[in-house]
Scaffold this motif. Structure first.
Motif, short mmCIF file in Angstrom:
data_model
loop_
_atom_site.label_atom_id
_atom_site.label_comp_id
_atom_site.label_asym_id
_atom_site.label_seq_id
_atom_site.Cartn_x
_atom_site.Cartn_y
_atom_site.Cartn_z
N PRO A 162 -11.52 10.13 -2.57
CA PRO A 162 -10.49 11.18 -2.69
C PRO A 162 -10.49 12.13 -1.49
O PRO A 162 -9.42 12.55 -1.02
CB PRO A 162 -10.88 11.92 -3.98
CG PRO A 162 -11.60 10.89 -4.79
CD PRO A 162 -12.36 10.07 -3.78
N ALA A 163 -11.67 12.45 -0.96
CA ALA A 163 -11.75 13.33 0.22
C ALA A 163 -11.16 12.63 1.43
O ALA A 163 -10.41 13.24 2.21
CB ALA A 163 -13.20 13.73 0.49
N LEU A 164 -11.48 11.35 1.60
CA LEU A 164 -10.97 10.59 2.74
C LEU A 164 -9.46 10.46 2.67
O LEU A 164 -8.76 10.69 3.68
CB LEU A 164 -11.61 9.20 2.76
CG LEU A 164 -11.13 8.24 3.84
CD1 LEU A 164 -11.49 8.77 5.22
CD2 LEU A 164 -11.72 6.86 3.63
N LYS A 165 -8.93 10.12 1.53
CA LYS A 165 -7.48 9.95 1.36
C LYS A 165 -6.75 11.26 1.64
O LYS A 165 -5.77 11.29 2.39
CB LYS A 165 -7.17 9.47 -0.05
CG LYS A 165 -5.67 9.32 -0.33
CD LYS A 165 -5.43 8.84 -1.75
CE LYS A 165 -3.94 8.75 -2.05
NZ LYS A 165 -3.69 8.26 -3.44
N ALA A 166 -7.25 12.36 1.07
CA ALA A 166 -6.60 13.66 1.28
C ALA A 166 -6.66 14.05 2.75
O ALA A 166 -5.68 14.57 3.31
CB ALA A 166 -7.28 14.73 0.41
N PHE A 167 -7.80 13.80 3.39
CA PHE A 167 -7.94 14.15 4.81
C PHE A 167 -6.95 13.37 5.66
O PHE A 167 -6.27 13.95 6.53
CB PHE A 167 -9.37 13.87 5.28
CG PHE A 167 -9.56 14.10 6.75
CD1 PHE A 167 -9.78 15.38 7.25
CD2 PHE A 167 -9.51 13.04 7.65
CE1 PHE A 167 -9.94 15.60 8.61
CE2 PHE A 167 -9.68 13.25 9.01
CZ PHE A 167 -9.88 14.54 9.49
N GLY A 227 0.81 -1.21 0.00
CA GLY A 227 0.00 0.00 0.00
C GLY A 227 0.84 1.26 0.00
O GLY A 227 2.08 1.21 0.07
N GLU A 228 0.20 2.41 -0.06
CA GLU A 228 0.90 3.68 -0.02
C GLU A 228 1.34 4.00 1.41
O GLU A 228 0.83 3.43 2.39
CB GLU A 228 -0.02 4.79 -0.54
CG GLU A 228 -0.45 4.59 -2.00
CD GLU A 228 -1.35 5.70 -2.49
OE1 GLU A 228 -0.88 6.84 -2.62
OE2 GLU A 228 -2.54 5.43 -2.73
N ASP A 229 2.27 4.96 1.54
CA ASP A 229 2.88 5.26 2.84
C ASP A 229 1.85 5.72 3.88
O ASP A 229 1.99 5.42 5.07
CB ASP A 229 3.96 6.34 2.68
CG ASP A 229 5.17 5.82 1.92
OD1 ASP A 229 5.33 4.59 1.83
OD2 ASP A 229 5.94 6.64 1.40
N TRP A 230 0.82 6.45 3.45
CA TRP A 230 -0.12 7.03 4.39
C TRP A 230 -1.07 5.98 5.00
O TRP A 230 -1.73 6.24 6.01
CB TRP A 230 -0.97 8.11 3.71
CG TRP A 230 -1.83 7.61 2.58
CD1 TRP A 230 -1.48 7.49 1.28
CD2 TRP A 230 -3.18 7.15 2.67
NE1 TRP A 230 -2.51 6.98 0.54
CE2 TRP A 230 -3.57 6.77 1.37
CE3 TRP A 230 -4.09 7.02 3.72
CZ2 TRP A 230 -4.84 6.27 1.09
CZ3 TRP A 230 -5.35 6.51 3.45
CH2 TRP A 230 -5.71 6.15 2.15
N ILE A 231 -1.10 4.80 4.40
CA ILE A 231 -2.06 3.77 4.83
C ILE A 231 -1.85 3.36 6.29
O ILE A 231 -2.81 3.19 7.05
CB ILE A 231 -1.96 2.54 3.92
CG1 ILE A 231 -2.55 2.84 2.54
CG2 ILE A 231 -2.65 1.35 4.54
CD1 ILE A 231 -4.07 2.90 2.53
N SER A 232 -0.59 3.19 6.72
CA SER A 232 -0.30 2.65 8.05
C SER A 232 -0.98 3.44 9.16
O SER A 232 -1.76 2.89 9.94
CB SER A 232 1.22 2.63 8.28
OG SER A 232 1.52 2.22 9.59
N ARG A 233 -0.69 4.73 9.23
CA ARG A 233 -1.32 5.56 10.27
C ARG A 233 -2.71 6.01 9.86
O ARG A 233 -3.55 6.31 10.72
CB ARG A 233 -0.43 6.76 10.60
CG ARG A 233 0.87 6.36 11.30
CD ARG A 233 1.64 7.57 11.81
NE ARG A 233 2.91 7.18 12.42
CZ ARG A 233 3.05 6.78 13.68
NH1 ARG A 233 2.00 6.73 14.47
NH2 ARG A 233 4.24 6.43 14.14
N GLY A 234 -2.97 6.09 8.55
CA GLY A 234 -4.28 6.52 8.09
C GLY A 234 -5.38 5.58 8.53
O GLY A 234 -6.44 6.01 9.00
N ILE A 235 -5.15 4.27 8.39
CA ILE A 235 -6.16 3.30 8.80
C ILE A 235 -6.32 3.33 10.32
O ILE A 235 -7.43 3.22 10.85
CB ILE A 235 -5.77 1.89 8.33
CG1 ILE A 235 -5.83 1.82 6.81
CG2 ILE A 235 -6.68 0.84 8.94
CD1 ILE A 235 -5.38 0.49 6.23
#
Length: 455
Positions: free
Chosen positions: A215-220, A81-89
């Protein structure tokens, strides 16, 4: 603005707030302040309208036997996955679980302070137990995310800190990356159902991080990670993308107002201030889409922006009573007490010190609290905590004592410079502010310090 003020006054009158919080007419000389007071009045009105105001004011802090179970959602391990996934989830799942039954999630800033230097791959149950213990969390969650092409698989395990050998609940969900919000919902619902035996589907589905736009969720979530690293400027375009993709994304509007408020002084202007007001106004309009935790945050922040400082401090006090590890709330409350209550009302600068100390206890690297604490330290270095310290020296324009402070800043470390600058600027002694700023340009200083000095 006039139409807005009339509409908000009508709402406030219906809730009988007019006597306690008069609105300033939009056409008065204090147009901007009137508009912001209108915003905070609407927040208060909505607060009453949904029947929450009384209950919040009756509770000073959660009693020890309240049954609240604190839970820490640790960063997920990731594959593909992309880098933001780890803390994003982890952020997303934390939002979903907060307030579900008896669960209360650990503040993200406090959690980051304990995991900042940790690789999620190295966080097993044994390591997580120690982190949970430091955070006073009885439960913790470990998870992983695997992405292959357009398929995303999430797995999460909830552990009881006292019995960490085996999880007390497990959940898995699979779909596309665009299904991320639904996957997090399913994980949260299943974990709660297994742990508590309750189906809180309706409660978990409606949380602050709630948008139908991927897209809104990912950007947020990307903005959240930068905001938590105190990179307000870098996080701004992500929050702007979030509200652009979903104009009804309430929490993104609140965050956007906050990052606009943290713009550096050299780039903050009337346009930025207007943008902050508009973002805050939109957040207030969407207030019922926020969780109770974020509703209280919105009310406290709106009161601060509207310069209703006593009310803002009261609301932040309620916030930290309910969520005692909220780093940012402790910092905001301490800063308001120092910058506004102390300097505007002649109270001791040290009045906000305990709040800032609490913020730094939770996260020693929290830059904003460290910056605000410098004002307290300046007063302490000057040997006076009774409102007659360095600030008074600049306010009264006492050249001899100013020279002492100048020499202290000249011979001190780079992080001592905001003390002299801040006290000179806030006392409106701009001549002194100029020479204190020039201290930054000394060739012995770090290049970044010198660059700020020239700016």
């Amino acid at each position: 603005a006039h139409e807005l003020a009339q509409r908000l006054r009508k709402v406030a009158d219906q809730c009988d707030l007019g006597k306690t919080m008069p609105l300033v007419a939009a056409g008065s000389p204090r147009r901007s302040r009137g508009r912001l007071i209108a915003i905070t009045a609407l927040a208060a009105a909505a607060f009453v309208a949904v029947g929450i105001w009384t209950s919040l004011h009756q509770v000073d802090s959660p009693p020890e036997d309240s049954g609240i179970n604190r839970i820490a959602v640790l960063p997920f391990t990731t594959r593909g996955g992309e880098d933001w996934i780890s803390r994003g989830i982890a952020d997303l799942l934390s939002s979903k679980l907060d307030g579900a039954g008896t669960l209360q999630t650990v503040d993200a800033h406090a959690l980051l302070a304990k995991t900042r230097d940790s690789d999620p791959e190295d966080l097993g149950p044994e390591e997580a137990v120690l982190i949970a213990e430091e955070l006073d969390a009885g439960f913790f969650i470990l998870g992983n995310a695997m992405q292959a092409g357009n398929r995303l698989h999430l797995a999460a395990s909830m552990f009881d800190r006292g019995v960490s050998s085996e999880p007390v609940a497990r959940a898995e969900a699979e779909g596309t990356p665009e299904d991320l919000l639904d996957l997090a919902n399913r994980i949260a619902i299943e974990l709660v159902k297994q742990h508590m035996g309750e189906d809180l589907r309706g409660r978990i589905d409606r949380e602050s991080i709630d948008t139908g736009s991927y897209p809104a969720l990912k950007a947020f979530l990307q903005g959240e990670q930068l905001w938590r690293l105190q990179q307000a400027t870098n996080s701004t375009p992500f929050y702007e993308q979030a509200v652009g993709a979903d104009p009804d994304f309430a929490l993104a509007w609140l965050r956007l107002a906050m990052v606009y408020g943290w713009k550096p002084t050299n780039v903050k202007n009337a346009e930025t201030n207007r943008a902050r007001e508009q973002a805050l106004e939109r957040a207030v309009e969407l207030r019922d889409r926020l969780s109770p935790r974020h509703q209280l945050w919105l009310d406290a922040y709106a009161a601060q922006v509207a310069e209703e400082f006593d009310r803002s401090v009261q609301l932040f006090s309620e916030l930290v009573a309910r969520y005692p590890d909220d780093v940012e709330a402790w910092d905001r409350m301490g800063a308001i007490k120092i910058i506004y209550n102390a300097w505007r009302h002649g109270q001791s600068v040290v009045i906000g010190k305990p709040d800032l100390e609490r913020a730094l206890e939770l996260d020693p690297d929290y830059r904003h609290a460290n910056f605000h604490m410098t004002f307290v330290r300046m007063a302490e270095l000057d040997g006076d905590l009774d409102g007659d310290g360095a600030f008074a020296v600049f306010a009264r324009d006492e050249p001899e004592r100013q020279q002492e402070i100048y020499e202290m800043g000249r011979d001190g470390p780079d992080n001592a410079l905001p003390w002299t600058e801040g006290f000179a600027i806030f006392s409106k002694n701009f001549e002194a502010a100029e020479w204190t700023t020039e201290l930054r340009t000394d060739p012995r200083r770090h290049p970044e310090t010198r660059g700020v000095g020239y700016v």
